[in-house]
Design a protein around this motif. Structure first.
Motif, PDB file in Angstrom:
ATOM      1  N   ARG A 235      -0.022  17.450  -3.324  1.00  0.00           N
ATOM      2  CA  ARG A 235      -1.822  17.996  -4.328  1.00  0.00           C
ATOM      3  C   ARG A 235      -2.170  17.276  -4.711  1.00  0.00           C
ATOM      4  N   MET A 236      -1.220  15.408  -5.654  1.00  0.00           N
ATOM      5  CA  MET A 236      -1.667  13.941  -6.305  1.00  0.00           C
ATOM      6  C   MET A 236      -1.725  13.078  -4.951  1.00  0.00           C
ATOM      7  N   TRP A 237      -0.428  13.335  -3.906  1.00  0.00           N
ATOM      8  CA  TRP A 237      -0.450  11.930  -3.468  1.00  0.00           C
ATOM      9  C   TRP A 237      -0.994  12.350  -2.104  1.00  0.00           C
ATOM     10  N   ARG A 238      -1.606  13.326  -1.857  1.00  0.00           N
ATOM     11  CA  ARG A 238      -2.804  13.297  -0.699  1.00  0.00           C
ATOM     12  C   ARG A 238      -4.059  14.289  -0.925  1.00  0.00           C
ATOM     13  N   TRP A 277     -10.669   8.847  -1.576  1.00  0.00           N
ATOM     14  CA  TRP A 277     -10.390   9.377  -3.031  1.00  0.00           C
ATOM     15  C   TRP A 277      -8.725   9.389  -3.564  1.00  0.00           C
ATOM     16  N   GLU A 278      -9.141   9.045  -4.947  1.00  0.00           N
ATOM     17  CA  GLU A 278      -7.337   9.132  -5.268  1.00  0.00           C
ATOM     18  C   GLU A 278      -7.405   9.493  -6.750  1.00  0.00           C
ATOM     19  N   GLN A 279      -6.578  10.559  -6.959  1.00  0.00           N
ATOM     20  CA  GLN A 279      -5.711  10.542  -8.901  1.00  0.00           C
ATOM     21  C   GLN A 279      -4.215  10.555  -8.838  1.00  0.00           C
ATOM     22  N   TYR A 460       1.202  23.367  -1.317  1.00  0.00           N
ATOM     23  CA  TYR A 460       0.396  21.447  -1.269  1.00  0.00           C
ATOM     24  C   TYR A 460       1.372  21.898  -2.976  1.00  0.00           C
ATOM     25  N   THR A 461       1.227  22.968  -3.699  1.00  0.00           N
ATOM     26  CA  THR A 461       1.582  22.445  -5.207  1.00  0.00           C
ATOM     27  C   THR A 461       2.579  22.765  -5.978  1.00  0.00           C
ATOM     28  N   ASP A 499       6.492  15.417  -7.239  1.00  0.00           N
ATOM     29  CA  ASP A 499       6.401  14.857  -5.711  1.00  0.00           C
ATOM     30  C   ASP A 499       6.351  14.260  -5.375  1.00  0.00           C
ATOM     31  N   GLY A 500       6.819  13.055  -5.632  1.00  0.00           N
ATOM     32  CA  GLY A 500       6.681  11.614  -4.829  1.00  0.00           C
ATOM     33  C   GLY A 500       8.004  11.633  -3.966  1.00  0.00           C
TER      34      GLY A 500
END
Length: 594
Positions: A235-238, A277-279, A460-461, A499-500
């Motif tokens: 979720r946060m890395w893609r 974009w990134e988060q 995904y999450t 998630d990393g």
């Protein structure tokens, strides 16, 4: 009902259904149970694959077991590793062919040369093996031994004569084959009957909830979601798109309707906002969202929608993001970029604003905006004789920030509108009727969409979808709110602390990262801030506990000093942790964000 291209059943390509795995000291032997003379073996010394001959097997294996498919192989720093399916579950059928879900996998190590490796190579290999262990528990993997499940009904209908006699991996759309990279060596060795195209996503066929009884007709509903492998990730890395225009969390969802006389298909797609974009996670509950200013951004957006137009026709891009805050900045950048994209209709719809206070019937406002264009796009419809009565000429692309929860609710709503049109077209319902009039059948239909949303969210999450009760029941419930709260906390934990490494596993098996002896994924100095997180967390908890105890013990000067020292240390550690939040999170080591 047979609407497949005219092929005799003996001409259709089939994979071996069950395999036997023999484990020898120097090799793994895999052969078909149905045709024992067909198989191959993998050397445990160098990982080379060889065809099976009568003289290959000598002696007795240390272990023999049944497996149900070969996912593929991958070469790491020193060894080669094969991934096999050790258990499966038949979940129903797709167009009359059995479909299975992967329940468990096993990694076979062919790495005897590891004992001769350097210390750094052993460390690198150990890290990669950890990633493969994560891959073993990948959710949402489906396959069939007898048919390709990567193509939707409309595309299948346009296949040329003889197409289905080709090996399944040649029939498949490579962008929806989850194990495409893992299959490359098997393809080189021409082991066609062992090469199994696997789809990640969701398939809900022949499910007790799938059959709807509408008046005098029985209607079977199948939901098939196919996840694209070009920007696999967490979720946060893609987030967003890469420079080639491939969007994260891109999924094609097909709603397949079957009766005794007809088959009909309705397609929708979803994907992350196709900008750069990134988060990035930083231990905060909602990390800052940043649109990356890049000269390639207009080209990225154009590439993305050109690809969609070539595959699906006319595109309606529905943007469900908020129109204020950081999300609003992303939405504004998306809207600005879409002004330069021809032949695509961009429709902004602030889901949270319009549907606040659980007013989800306000999705009708969105439908009113797009109904004329979406009804022109139609759906695919074919009769028992194979006559094409309707073709889908375009598709609705929906997104929110994650392209999960709000998108699930919206896609279910739009799919229901299409279902009513299909049922009226084939005279199951009359023009004044809709599926929601049949309470029990409508409940079953919504439950299918809720289950579909949960599974693609899990991929995904790591958690079920939020707002699932809205899809299931059409309203927010107390139980649903509690469940959403627990899922949100789980997402926070997984995003920040797990998630990393999961992203590294996906980059490895999808081929986005190339293993090399000349580059190590592990920091040479051995320092990893993430490894200090347990210690800093313990200091914070211990400091808070000590501060509380000293406050309770008394009010003399010594106690005040002790309290101040404990509180100061705790505050200092928390300040350091907050200032360096990104470094204390689980981060991918193998690939960059784009």
């Amino acid at each position: 009902m047979d609407i497949e291209p005219s092929l005799g059943s003996d001409e259709r390509f089939k994979l071996h259904h069950e395999l036997e795995l023999h484990e020898f000291e120097d090799k793994f032997v895999i052969k078909s149970l149905q045709s024992p003379n067909q198989g191959f073996w993998i050397s445990r010394r160098d990982g080379n694959i060889n065809f099976l001959h009568d003289e290959t097997i000598s002696g007795s294996p240390s272990r023999t077991s049944t497996i149900y498919g070969v996912v593929g192989t991958i070469r790491l720093v020193v060894g080669t590793y094969a991934v096999v399916i050790t258990s499966r579950k038949e979940v129903g059928s797709f167009l009359g062919f059995p479909v299975y879900r992967v329940m468990s996998m096993r990694v076979l190590a062919c790495n005897e040369a590891l004992k001769f490796s350097t210390g750094q190579e052993k460390k690198d290999e150990a890290y990669f093996m950890t990633l493969l262990n994560i891959v073993e528990s990948t959710p949402g993997l489906y396959y069939s031994y007898e048919t390709d499940i990567t193509l939707n009904l409309q595309r299948r209908n346009k296949l040329v004569e003889g197409w289905m006699s080709k090996p399944l991996w040649k029939q498949a759309d490579p962008r929806y084959v989850w194990n495409r990279h893992l299959s490359e060596e098997l393809i080189e060795c021409k082991l066609d009957r062992f090469i199994m195209p696997i789809v990640q996503g969701n398939i809900l066929p022949s499910h007790p909830m799938s059959e709807l009884k509408l008046k005098d007709s029985h209607v079977m509903i199948t939901l098939i979601s196919r996840r694209c492998n070009r920007r696999l990730g967490t979720r946060m890395w893609r987030r967003g798109a890469n420079l080639e225009g491939d969007a994260a969390n891109f999924i094609e969802t097909e709603q397949l309707l079957e009766t005794e006389r007809f088959r009909s298909s309705f397609l929708q797609i979803r994907g992350s906002v196709p900008l750069l974009w990134e988060q990035i996670v930083d231990l905060s509950y909602k990390p800052h969202l940043r649109v990356i200013k890049h000269e390639q951004t207009p080209i990225v957006v154009e590439r993305h929608f050109n690809d969609l137009s070539q595959r699906y026709g006319e595109i309606i891009a529905v943007d469900l993001t908020d129109k204020h805050g950081e999300e609003g900045q992303l939405s504004a950048a998306y809207a600005a970029a879409m002004q330069n994209v021809p032949n695509v209709r961009y429709v902004p719809f602030d889901f949270h604003y319009h549907c606040k206070d659980s007013n989800f019937d306000n999705l009708e406002i969105l439908y009113d905006q797009i109904s004329e264009d979406s009804e022109k796009q139609r759906y695919f419809l074919i009769d028992r004789e194979g006559n094409v009565l309707e073709e889908q000429k375009g598709v609705i692309r929906s997104n929110c920030v994650d392209s999960l929860d709000r998108t699930n609710v919206t896609q279910c709503y739009l799919a229901q509108k299409a279902l009513n049109q299909q049922l009226q077209r084939i005279d199951v319902l009359n023009p004044s009727e809709c599926v929601s009039l049949f309470d029990e059948e409508y409940r079953k239909y919504r439950a299918l969409w809720a289950e579909q949303g949960d599974e693609i969210s899990l991929e995904y999450t790591g958690t079920n979808a939020l707002k699932g009760d809205i899809v299931r029941y059409g309203k927010q419930t107390i139980f649903g709110m509690i469940k959403d709260g627990m899922s949100a906390l789980s997402r926070y934990y997984l995003n920040n602390f797990h998630d990393g490494i999961r992203q590294d596993a996906l980059d490895l098996i999808s081929g986005h990262y190339t293993v090399s002896r000349n580059s190590s994924p592990i920091s040479q100095n051995g320092f990893d801030p993430f490894s200090l997180l347990p210690m800093t967390s313990a200091l914070i908890i211990g400091g808070l506990t000590a501060t509380t105890l000293t406050v309770q013990q008394g009010r003399n000067m010594n106690q005040y000093v002790s309290t101040a020292i404990c509180a100061g240390i705790t505050a200092g550690v928390m300040t350091i942790l907050k200032a360096n939040g990104r470094q204390f999170c689980s981060r991918p080591r193998l690939c960059g964000l784009l």
